[in-house]
Scaffold this motif. Structure first.
Motif, PDB file in Angstrom:
ATOM      1  N   ASP A  30       0.831  -1.202   0.000  1.00  0.00           N
ATOM      2  CA  ASP A  30       0.000   0.000   0.000  1.00  0.00           C
ATOM      3  C   ASP A  30       0.866   1.253   0.000  1.00  0.00           C
ATOM      4  O   ASP A  30       1.943   1.294   0.620  1.00  0.00           O
ATOM      5  CB  ASP A  30      -0.918   0.010   1.220  1.00  0.00           C
ATOM      6  CG  ASP A  30      -1.923  -1.125   1.185  1.00  0.00           C
ATOM      7  OD1 ASP A  30      -2.300  -1.526   0.070  1.00  0.00           O
ATOM      8  OD2 ASP A  30      -2.306  -1.610   2.261  1.00  0.00           O
ATOM      9  N   TYR A  31       0.364   2.288  -0.670  1.00  0.00           N
ATOM     10  CA  TYR A  31       1.093   3.544  -0.697  1.00  0.00           C
ATOM     11  C   TYR A  31       0.997   4.239   0.660  1.00  0.00           C
ATOM     12  O   TYR A  31      -0.076   4.296   1.269  1.00  0.00           O
ATOM     13  CB  TYR A  31       0.555   4.484  -1.777  1.00  0.00           C
ATOM     14  CG  TYR A  31       1.452   5.689  -1.955  1.00  0.00           C
ATOM     15  CD1 TYR A  31       2.534   5.637  -2.819  1.00  0.00           C
ATOM     16  CD2 TYR A  31       1.249   6.841  -1.205  1.00  0.00           C
ATOM     17  CE1 TYR A  31       3.395   6.721  -2.954  1.00  0.00           C
ATOM     18  CE2 TYR A  31       2.090   7.929  -1.327  1.00  0.00           C
ATOM     19  CZ  TYR A  31       3.168   7.858  -2.197  1.00  0.00           C
ATOM     20  OH  TYR A  31       4.023   8.923  -2.307  1.00  0.00           O
ATOM     21  N   GLU A  32       2.104   4.758   1.130  1.00  0.00           N
ATOM     22  CA  GLU A  32       2.133   5.487   2.400  1.00  0.00           C
ATOM     23  C   GLU A  32       2.928   6.769   2.217  1.00  0.00           C
ATOM     24  O   GLU A  32       4.030   6.756   1.667  1.00  0.00           O
ATOM     25  CB  GLU A  32       2.772   4.638   3.498  1.00  0.00           C
ATOM     26  CG  GLU A  32       2.787   5.307   4.860  1.00  0.00           C
ATOM     27  CD  GLU A  32       3.342   4.416   5.955  1.00  0.00           C
ATOM     28  OE1 GLU A  32       4.055   4.921   6.832  1.00  0.00           O
ATOM     29  OE2 GLU A  32       3.068   3.195   5.917  1.00  0.00           O
ATOM     30  N   PHE A  33       2.373   7.873   2.681  1.00  0.00           N
ATOM     31  CA  PHE A  33       3.038   9.163   2.582  1.00  0.00           C
ATOM     32  C   PHE A  33       4.246   9.189   3.510  1.00  0.00           C
ATOM     33  O   PHE A  33       4.184   8.726   4.649  1.00  0.00           O
ATOM     34  CB  PHE A  33       2.062  10.269   2.962  1.00  0.00           C
ATOM     35  CG  PHE A  33       2.522  11.648   2.622  1.00  0.00           C
ATOM     36  CD1 PHE A  33       2.406  12.125   1.336  1.00  0.00           C
ATOM     37  CD2 PHE A  33       3.066  12.470   3.595  1.00  0.00           C
ATOM     38  CE1 PHE A  33       2.830  13.412   1.011  1.00  0.00           C
ATOM     39  CE2 PHE A  33       3.482  13.751   3.286  1.00  0.00           C
ATOM     40  CZ  PHE A  33       3.368  14.208   1.988  1.00  0.00           C
ATOM     41  N   ASP A  34       5.355   9.712   3.019  1.00  0.00           N
ATOM     42  CA  ASP A  34       6.562   9.802   3.833  1.00  0.00           C
ATOM     43  C   ASP A  34       6.417  10.919   4.861  1.00  0.00           C
ATOM     44  O   ASP A  34       5.971  12.021   4.542  1.00  0.00           O
ATOM     45  CB  ASP A  34       7.768  10.085   2.917  1.00  0.00           C
ATOM     46  CG  ASP A  34       9.081  10.053   3.678  1.00  0.00           C
ATOM     47  OD1 ASP A  34       9.197   9.243   4.623  1.00  0.00           O
ATOM     48  OD2 ASP A  34       9.983  10.822   3.328  1.00  0.00           O
ATOM     49  N   GLU A  35       6.764  10.631   6.104  1.00  0.00           N
ATOM     50  CA  GLU A  35       6.729  11.621   7.172  1.00  0.00           C
ATOM     51  C   GLU A  35       8.043  11.585   7.942  1.00  0.00           C
ATOM     52  O   GLU A  35       8.769  10.598   7.917  1.00  0.00           O
ATOM     53  CB  GLU A  35       5.582  11.339   8.151  1.00  0.00           C
ATOM     54  CG  GLU A  35       4.194  11.462   7.556  1.00  0.00           C
ATOM     55  CD  GLU A  35       3.106  11.266   8.599  1.00  0.00           C
ATOM     56  OE1 GLU A  35       3.082  12.032   9.584  1.00  0.00           O
ATOM     57  OE2 GLU A  35       2.303  10.336   8.436  1.00  0.00           O
ATOM     58  N   ILE A  36       8.342  12.673   8.629  1.00  0.00           N
ATOM     59  CA  ILE A  36       9.472  12.707   9.553  1.00  0.00           C
ATOM     60  C   ILE A  36       8.894  12.676  10.960  1.00  0.00           C
ATOM     61  O   ILE A  36       8.317  13.666  11.424  1.00  0.00           O
ATOM     62  CB  ILE A  36      10.340  13.963   9.358  1.00  0.00           C
ATOM     63  CG1 ILE A  36      10.816  14.059   7.905  1.00  0.00           C
ATOM     64  CG2 ILE A  36      11.532  13.937  10.313  1.00  0.00           C
ATOM     65  CD1 ILE A  36      11.669  15.279   7.619  1.00  0.00           C
ATOM     66  N   PRO A  37       8.990  11.558  11.646  1.00  0.00           N
ATOM     67  CA  PRO A  37       8.341  11.443  12.953  1.00  0.00           C
ATOM     68  C   PRO A  37       9.164  12.055  14.075  1.00  0.00           C
ATOM     69  O   PRO A  37      10.393  12.156  13.990  1.00  0.00           O
ATOM     70  CB  PRO A  37       8.229   9.923  13.132  1.00  0.00           C
ATOM     71  CG  PRO A  37       9.432   9.397  12.409  1.00  0.00           C
ATOM     72  CD  PRO A  37       9.632  10.308  11.224  1.00  0.00           C
ATOM     73  N   GLY A  38       8.471  12.480  15.118  1.00  0.00           N
ATOM     74  CA  GLY A  38       9.123  12.854  16.358  1.00  0.00           C
ATOM     75  C   GLY A  38       8.983  11.705  17.330  1.00  0.00           C
ATOM     76  O   GLY A  38       8.605  10.589  16.951  1.00  0.00           O
ATOM     77  N   THR A  39       9.278  11.964  18.587  1.00  0.00           N
ATOM     78  CA  THR A  39       9.080  10.953  19.617  1.00  0.00           C
ATOM     79  C   THR A  39       7.714  11.153  20.256  1.00  0.00           C
ATOM     80  O   THR A  39       7.087  12.196  20.100  1.00  0.00           O
ATOM     81  CB  THR A  39      10.173  11.042  20.685  1.00  0.00           C
ATOM     82  OG1 THR A  39      10.148  12.364  21.266  1.00  0.00           O
ATOM     83  CG2 THR A  39      11.546  10.775  20.079  1.00  0.00           C
ATOM     84  N   GLU A  40       7.256  10.151  20.967  1.00  0.00           N
ATOM     85  CA  GLU A  40       5.960  10.259  21.628  1.00  0.00           C
ATOM     86  C   GLU A  40       6.026  11.316  22.711  1.00  0.00           C
ATOM     87  O   GLU A  40       6.968  11.368  23.501  1.00  0.00           O
ATOM     88  CB  GLU A  40       5.562   8.915  22.239  1.00  0.00           C
ATOM     89  CG  GLU A  40       4.179   8.915  22.864  1.00  0.00           C
ATOM     90  CD  GLU A  40       3.786   7.551  23.402  1.00  0.00           C
ATOM     91  OE1 GLU A  40       2.732   7.460  24.049  1.00  0.00           O
ATOM     92  OE2 GLU A  40       4.549   6.592  23.183  1.00  0.00           O
ATOM     93  N   ARG A  41       5.030  12.181  22.738  1.00  0.00           N
ATOM     94  CA  ARG A  41       5.018  13.249  23.737  1.00  0.00           C
ATOM     95  C   ARG A  41       4.453  12.749  25.054  1.00  0.00           C
ATOM     96  O   ARG A  41       3.408  12.112  25.107  1.00  0.00           O
ATOM     97  CB  ARG A  41       4.166  14.425  23.239  1.00  0.00           C
ATOM     98  CG  ARG A  41       4.326  15.665  24.085  1.00  0.00           C
ATOM     99  CD  ARG A  41       3.310  16.730  23.701  1.00  0.00           C
ATOM    100  NE  ARG A  41       3.400  17.074  22.301  1.00  0.00           N
ATOM    101  CZ  ARG A  41       4.319  17.877  21.789  1.00  0.00           C
ATOM    102  NH1 ARG A  41       5.259  18.358  22.568  1.00  0.00           N
ATOM    103  NH2 ARG A  41       4.322  18.170  20.509  1.00  0.00           N
TER     104      ARG A  41
END
Length: 344
Positions: free
Chosen positions: A318-329
């Motif tokens: 499946d296609y997934e948009f690329d993101e730059i994740p942070g850490t869980e707040r």
């Protein structure tokens, strides 16, 4: 026009004992940068205006500020992002002076198509009115969820061009408040739920499903073009908020394990004309997701995101948009370091 907290900036600079500062701004806030410069100079502070292109909070000019002998950097128009900076940096959001309620009132019938339980998101320019919008919508019978998001965003309900974590909540659909297509388009791709964008300037409302499908088709075409590529340039950004070296190394290993050649590359401003002298068959941009998506028509060779490489290699369907994740707040973690308010 935007509200910019000039008085708070001056107070913070005095606390830092700053005598020379660099002001960095996006193109849309150049006049506000000039006004702040004049105000600070009247107060005895030497100001240098940064004239380069700015791509967001991920792209602070702290190195240039240090090189110029500045005691601080004023980063105008974007919210705080946790980075290892070389000089004290004041992230100054610029809040849009436009009311959001009239546009919501005008489009209530469209909003109701999202369902009763909706997620509410926006950009930094309108974040100061998000609670007002929430109260208005709840008064109309909606159950409104504003997600905290991860550590990359400064406020609950805020989305970036590279991070849509605040939209990933238990809701039937997502309502985005703001101008432009890219942010709500990213939301639609990230959450895979009905997404309605309302422009508070024009009062128009746009459903994002067709735009999302159109974009995904274009991205599949890029993947198809890269199918026979034997060599890849895997590009990381030297911008502090976009540097994803471990992700780039992971992609290189995947490509090499599949029998393809791959080399790590580094650039500040990522653009195809600067790469014309290289012989790679295709490129992978492991930086801001907007580079390969917004500018792909300017690339003579295929350009992919990390997630698209996984599709190319058969590791993802499946296609997934690329993101730059942070850490869980964490619940007790500060939302961010930013100035609020306006005027002098």
């Amino acid at each position: 026009m935007h509200d910019v907290a000039s008085g708070e900036i001056l107070e913070t600079l005095r606390e830092l004992h700053a005598h020379r500062v660099l002001i960095q701004s996006p193109e849309g806030l150049r006049k506000e940068a000039e006004e702040i410069a004049k105000f600070l100079e009247e107060s005895g502070i030497e100001v240098i205006l940064h004239g380069g292109v700015n791509y967001g909070a991920c792209d602070p000019a702290d190195r240039e500020a240090k090189l110029l002998g500045c005691d601080a950097l004023i980063h105008l128009g974007h919210s705080y992002m946790r980075l290892n900076l070389e000089v004290p940096t004041i992230f100054v959001p610029a809040f849009a002076q436009v009311e959001v309620i009239p546009a919501l009132e005008k489009n209530l019938d469209e909003i109701r198509k999202l369902g009763k339980r909706i997620a509410l998101v926006t950009t930094a320019q309108h974040i100061h009115q998000l609670e007002i919008a929430k109260e208005f919508l709840e008064g109309k019978g909606f159950e409104v969820i504003i997600g905290n998001g991860d550590s990359r965003v400064s406020w609950p309900g805020q989305v970036l061009g590279c991070n849509f974590s605040s939209a990933k909540v238990d809701a039937e659909g997502v309502l985005f408040i703001g101008a432009g297509y890219f942010h709500p388009l990213g939301v639609a791709l990230a959450v895979r739920k009905p997404t309605l964008a309302i422009n508070p300037y024009s009062g128009d409302a746009f459903w994002m499903e067709e735009e999302a499908e159109r974009l995904v088709r274009k991205r599949w075409a890029q993947i198809a073009k890269a199918m026979n590529a034997k060599s890849f340039g895997v590009i990381v950004s030297t911008k502090k908020g976009q540097l994803r070296l471990s992700e780039a190394r992971k992609i290189i290993n995947l490509l090499r394990e599949s029998g393809r050649e791959a080399e790590l590359m580094a650039m500040d401003h990522i653009n195809y004309p600067a790469l014309e002298g290289f012989s790679f068959d295709a490129y992978v941009v492991v930086a801001c997701p907007r580079v390969p998506i917004d500018d792909y028509e300017n690339w003579r060779k295929p350009v992919l995101t990390p997630r698209e490489v996984e599709i190319l290699l058969g590791l993802r369907e499946d296609y997934e948009f690329d993101e730059i994740p942070g850490t869980e707040r964490k619940n007790d973690e500060p939302i961010g370091i930013a100035l609020h308010g306006g005027g002098r």
